[in-house]
Write a protein that holds these residues in place. Structure first.
Motif, mmCIF file in Angstrom:
data_model
loop_
_atom_site.group_PDB
_atom_site.id
_atom_site.type_symbol
_atom_site.label_atom_id
_atom_site.label_comp_id
_atom_site.label_asym_id
_atom_site.label_seq_id
_atom_site.Cartn_x
_atom_site.Cartn_y
_atom_site.Cartn_z
ATOM 1 N N GLU A 59 0.957 -1.060 -0.004
ATOM 2 C CA GLU A 59 -0.077 0.010 0.003
ATOM 3 C C GLU A 59 0.758 1.337 0.135
ATOM 4 O O GLU A 59 0.278 2.409 -0.152
ATOM 5 N N VAL A 60 2.090 0.963 0.135
ATOM 6 C CA VAL A 60 3.066 2.344 0.221
ATOM 7 C C VAL A 60 3.325 2.937 -1.094
ATOM 8 O O VAL A 60 3.988 1.954 -1.647
ATOM 9 N N PRO A 61 3.161 4.082 -1.363
ATOM 10 C CA PRO A 61 3.285 4.686 -2.681
ATOM 11 C C PRO A 61 5.084 4.614 -2.691
ATOM 12 O O PRO A 61 5.717 5.030 -1.725
ATOM 13 N N CYS A 62 5.534 4.550 -3.976
ATOM 14 C CA CYS A 62 6.732 4.495 -4.290
ATOM 15 C C CYS A 62 7.661 5.534 -3.753
ATOM 16 O O CYS A 62 8.693 5.581 -3.163
ATOM 17 N N ARG A 63 6.865 6.936 -4.010
ATOM 18 C CA ARG A 63 7.573 8.104 -3.856
ATOM 19 C C ARG A 63 7.794 8.215 -2.318
ATOM 20 O O ARG A 63 8.685 8.882 -1.506
ATOM 21 N N ASP A 64 6.684 7.729 -1.465
ATOM 22 C CA ASP A 64 7.127 7.623 -0.086
ATOM 23 C C ASP A 64 8.079 6.524 0.532
ATOM 24 O O ASP A 64 8.821 6.781 1.529
ATOM 25 N N ALA A 65 8.344 5.524 -0.305
ATOM 26 C CA ALA A 65 9.183 4.505 0.124
ATOM 27 C C ALA A 65 10.575 4.695 -0.263
ATOM 28 O O ALA A 65 11.524 4.330 0.442
ATOM 29 N N ILE A 66 10.919 5.283 -1.473
ATOM 30 C CA ILE A 66 12.407 5.463 -2.035
ATOM 31 C C ILE A 66 12.692 7.012 -2.050
ATOM 32 O O ILE A 66 13.865 7.290 -2.579
ATOM 33 N N GLY A 67 11.628 8.051 -2.105
ATOM 34 C CA GLY A 67 11.987 9.286 -2.214
ATOM 35 C C GLY A 67 11.457 9.662 -3.584
ATOM 36 O O GLY A 67 11.350 9.023 -4.436
ATOM 37 N N ALA A 68 11.169 10.979 -3.768
ATOM 38 C CA ALA A 68 10.618 11.705 -5.083
ATOM 39 C C ALA A 68 11.647 11.462 -6.048
ATOM 40 O O ALA A 68 11.099 11.230 -7.216
ATOM 41 N N ALA A 69 13.028 11.756 -6.044
ATOM 42 C CA ALA A 69 13.969 11.571 -7.256
ATOM 43 C C ALA A 69 13.981 10.481 -7.519
ATOM 44 O O ALA A 69 14.134 9.923 -8.815
ATOM 45 N N ALA A 70 14.131 9.316 -6.835
ATOM 46 C CA ALA A 70 14.319 7.923 -7.023
ATOM 47 C C ALA A 70 13.239 7.392 -7.691
ATOM 48 O O ALA A 70 13.297 6.586 -8.584
ATOM 49 N N SER A 71 11.958 7.859 -7.225
ATOM 50 C CA SER A 71 10.649 7.089 -7.851
ATOM 51 C C SER A 71 10.660 7.761 -8.950
ATOM 52 O O SER A 71 9.868 7.245 -9.938
ATOM 53 N N ALA A 72 10.818 9.017 -9.268
ATOM 54 C CA ALA A 72 10.768 9.741 -10.584
ATOM 55 C C ALA A 72 11.724 8.962 -11.673
ATOM 56 O O ALA A 72 11.200 8.847 -12.847
ATOM 57 N N ARG A 73 12.843 8.351 -11.275
ATOM 58 C CA ARG A 73 13.747 7.854 -12.480
ATOM 59 C C ARG A 73 12.967 6.186 -12.614
ATOM 60 O O ARG A 73 12.945 6.075 -13.839
ATOM 61 N N LEU A 74 12.438 5.738 -11.491
ATOM 62 C CA LEU A 74 12.103 4.541 -11.686
ATOM 63 C C LEU A 74 10.846 4.613 -12.751
ATOM 64 O O LEU A 74 10.653 3.746 -13.792
ATOM 65 N N VAL A 75 10.018 5.536 -12.440
ATOM 66 C CA VAL A 75 8.632 5.799 -13.218
ATOM 67 C C VAL A 75 9.082 6.061 -14.737
ATOM 68 O O VAL A 75 8.362 5.741 -15.729
ATOM 69 N N GLU A 76 10.008 7.102 -15.024
ATOM 70 C CA GLU A 76 10.496 7.410 -16.329
ATOM 71 C C GLU A 76 11.155 5.979 -17.041
ATOM 72 O O GLU A 76 10.777 5.793 -18.030
ATOM 73 N N ARG A 77 11.602 5.223 -16.166
ATOM 74 C CA ARG A 77 12.436 4.026 -17.018
ATOM 75 C C ARG A 77 11.227 3.286 -17.394
ATOM 76 O O ARG A 77 11.181 2.578 -18.424
ATOM 77 N N CYS A 78 10.005 3.065 -16.410
ATOM 78 C CA CYS A 78 8.969 2.356 -16.798
ATOM 79 C C CYS A 78 8.400 2.597 -17.859
ATOM 80 O O CYS A 78 7.886 2.102 -18.844
ATOM 81 N N ILE A 79 8.068 3.944 -18.099
ATOM 82 C CA ILE A 79 7.483 4.574 -19.254
ATOM 83 C C ILE A 79 8.170 4.248 -20.257
ATOM 84 O O ILE A 79 7.665 3.974 -21.338
ATOM 85 N N GLN A 80 9.522 4.193 -20.312
ATOM 86 C CA GLN A 80 10.331 4.053 -21.495
ATOM 87 C C GLN A 80 10.100 2.587 -22.086
ATOM 88 O O GLN A 80 10.331 2.486 -23.291
ATOM 89 N N VAL A 81 9.974 1.721 -21.426
ATOM 90 C CA VAL A 81 10.010 0.280 -21.800
ATOM 91 C C VAL A 81 8.483 -0.403 -21.766
ATOM 92 O O VAL A 81 8.338 -1.314 -22.297
ATOM 93 N N SER A 82 7.702 0.273 -21.214
ATOM 94 C CA SER A 82 6.411 -0.541 -21.180
ATOM 95 C C SER A 82 5.430 -0.283 -22.624
ATOM 96 O O SER A 82 5.265 0.828 -23.056
ATOM 97 N N PRO A 83 5.077 -1.447 -23.128
ATOM 98 C CA PRO A 83 4.159 -1.292 -24.165
ATOM 99 C C PRO A 83 2.662 -1.304 -23.904
ATOM 100 O O PRO A 83 1.890 -1.126 -24.805
#
Length: 121
Positions: A59-83
């Motif tokens: 239930e924990v949002p990623c931005r709360d778990a690892i911080g705003a900058a790290a979660s933004a990098r993870l989200v960007e990578r996800c957007i780049q690869v997900s079809p």
């Protein structure tokens, strides 16, 4: 007005009437995958030729778990690869869900051809 021939004359059930019987199961049941009751993970199919992968229940949002900058990098990578048309690439989702989408997508790219740079270590 002419009488309708498709009208059904029905009597309503009384409140104390037993419920209708459940339909009988076929003698040969299809194989069903059952999950243990204490398994905290749900399984979803990943594709017609890919086995189901566990999806952690968090239930924990990623931005709360690892911080705003790290979660933004993870989200960007996800957007780049997900079809997917509506991938779970959002910092409000759990990190495990976002990483799971990256892993799933990279497996699809590797299977089908040239994976994007975001899939390469």
């Amino acid at each position: 007005m002419a009488a309708r021939s498709d009208v059904i004359d029905a009597v309503p059930l009384t409140p104390d009437a037993p419920p209708p019987a459940a339909p009988a199961k076929p003698a040969v049941a299809e194989k069903e995958e059952t999950l243990p009751a204490d398994d905290p993970e749900a399984k979803i199919p990943e594709g017609p030729d890919m086995p189901a992968q566990p999806v952690p229940i968090s239930e924990v949002p990623c931005r709360d778990a690892i911080g705003a900058a790290a979660s933004a990098r993870l989200v960007e990578r996800c957007i780049q690869v997900s079809p997917a048309t509506r991938p779970p690439c959002n910092a409000a989702n759990p990190c495990d869900l976002i990483q799971g989408e990256i892993d799933r997508s990279c497996k699809l790219w590797e299977r089908d051809g040239d994976p994007p740079a975001a899939c390469k270590p």
